[in-house]
Design a protein around this motif. Sequence first.
Motif, PDB file in Angstrom:
ATOM      1  N   ARG A  92      37.577  31.073  38.273  1.00  0.00           N
ATOM      2  CA  ARG A  92      38.878  31.661  37.747  1.00  0.00           C
ATOM      3  C   ARG A  92      38.421  31.908  36.266  1.00  0.00           C
ATOM      4  O   ARG A  92      38.851  32.889  35.837  1.00  0.00           O
ATOM      5  N   LEU A  97      38.107  35.006  40.713  1.00  0.00           N
ATOM      6  CA  LEU A  97      39.435  34.947  41.638  1.00  0.00           C
ATOM      7  C   LEU A  97      40.248  36.165  41.466  1.00  0.00           C
ATOM      8  O   LEU A  97      40.729  36.700  42.511  1.00  0.00           O
ATOM      9  N   ARG A  98      40.376  36.732  40.259  1.00  0.00           N
ATOM     10  CA  ARG A  98      41.181  38.048  39.858  1.00  0.00           C
ATOM     11  C   ARG A  98      40.795  39.007  40.823  1.00  0.00           C
ATOM     12  O   ARG A  98      41.417  39.672  41.228  1.00  0.00           O
ATOM     13  N   SER A 101      40.940  38.727  44.756  1.00  0.00           N
ATOM     14  CA  SER A 101      42.450  38.913  45.088  1.00  0.00           C
ATOM     15  C   SER A 101      42.880  40.287  45.051  1.00  0.00           C
ATOM     16  O   SER A 101      44.107  40.396  45.751  1.00  0.00           O
ATOM     17  N   THR A 102      42.460  41.067  44.380  1.00  0.00           N
ATOM     18  CA  THR A 102      42.629  42.527  44.441  1.00  0.00           C
ATOM     19  C   THR A 102      42.009  43.350  45.578  1.00  0.00           C
ATOM     20  O   THR A 102      42.247  44.588  45.698  1.00  0.00           O
ATOM     21  N   ARG A 107      44.571  37.198  48.642  1.00  0.00           N
ATOM     22  CA  ARG A 107      44.836  35.750  48.022  1.00  0.00           C
ATOM     23  C   ARG A 107      44.574  35.048  49.195  1.00  0.00           C
ATOM     24  O   ARG A 107      43.959  33.978  49.187  1.00  0.00           O
ATOM     25  N   THR A 108      45.450  35.343  50.100  1.00  0.00           N
ATOM     26  CA  THR A 108      45.441  34.623  51.238  1.00  0.00           C
ATOM     27  C   THR A 108      44.110  34.513  52.126  1.00  0.00           C
ATOM     28  O   THR A 108      43.692  33.206  52.370  1.00  0.00           O
ATOM     29  N   TRP A 253      45.515  32.714  38.442  1.00  0.00           N
ATOM     30  CA  TRP A 253      44.520  33.379  38.961  1.00  0.00           C
ATOM     31  C   TRP A 253      43.639  33.910  37.898  1.00  0.00           C
ATOM     32  O   TRP A 253      42.613  34.462  38.245  1.00  0.00           O
TER      33      TRP A 253
END
Length: 254
Positions: A92, A97-98, A101-102, A107-108, A253
């Motif tokens: 993070r 993480l960011r 997640s894109t 994210r899932t 995130w």
Amino acid sequence: MPPIAAPGQAPAPLLRRILLQGRYESLTMLRNGEQLILAVVLPLLALVGLTVTPLLDGLGGSRVNVAVPGILALCAMSTAFTGQGIATGFDRRYGVLRFLSTTPLGRTGLIAGKVLAVLAVLALQVVVVTAVALPLGWTPPAAGWLPGLGLLVLGAAAFTALGLLVAGTVRPEATLAITNLLWILLGALGGIVIPAERLPLAAQGIVHYLPSGALGEALREAFLLGTIDVGAAFILLVWTVLAGAAAIRWFKWN
């Protein structure tokens, strides 16, 4: 880091993305020397120590039979809470993480990959602990394996949710301190390795309601008696739901 689809290229199916992320997370955990010590070396040292000392005498089984369920529970806490919490906290901080997640992983998929990694490392821990415990005289009942492994997975889910909650809400340095401190406190006084009846009186009344105490008691009943401690399983389920809901609500995130 798992491969990311190039511009204009269709992403892989979600299941394959999750499997690739899980493999990456698993290998990262296993290559980290500090996490390997926490996940494997220290639990094995605790197993040998409990087997050669009289601390667990008089609890309804041989020393190793009483010790192994608690050591398996300690392995789950080491990997799912401390190891995953620290790794997620620093991912993070550095924007991993960011970024992920894109991507098509989403994210899932990222969370699913982390859960898969915890289960993969936990499976390896079970194999290693079993390989050491059997020569020491561990004789678990055949009927205990199915409920024992199921409860171990439930405990890992509860600790994973707690680890993600801590990692997603405080700074990485605080995550490092909190998860390591709780590993020591819960390992020594949380009923996970040492049964509640051998703890100080002040701790005996509360450890049953902690995820550590519930998992320790549930695994001891499964691997000593071949039965399910329904109350402990319910407590673990409550911790999983509440910590998971809190992590979803407050996880940051970036």
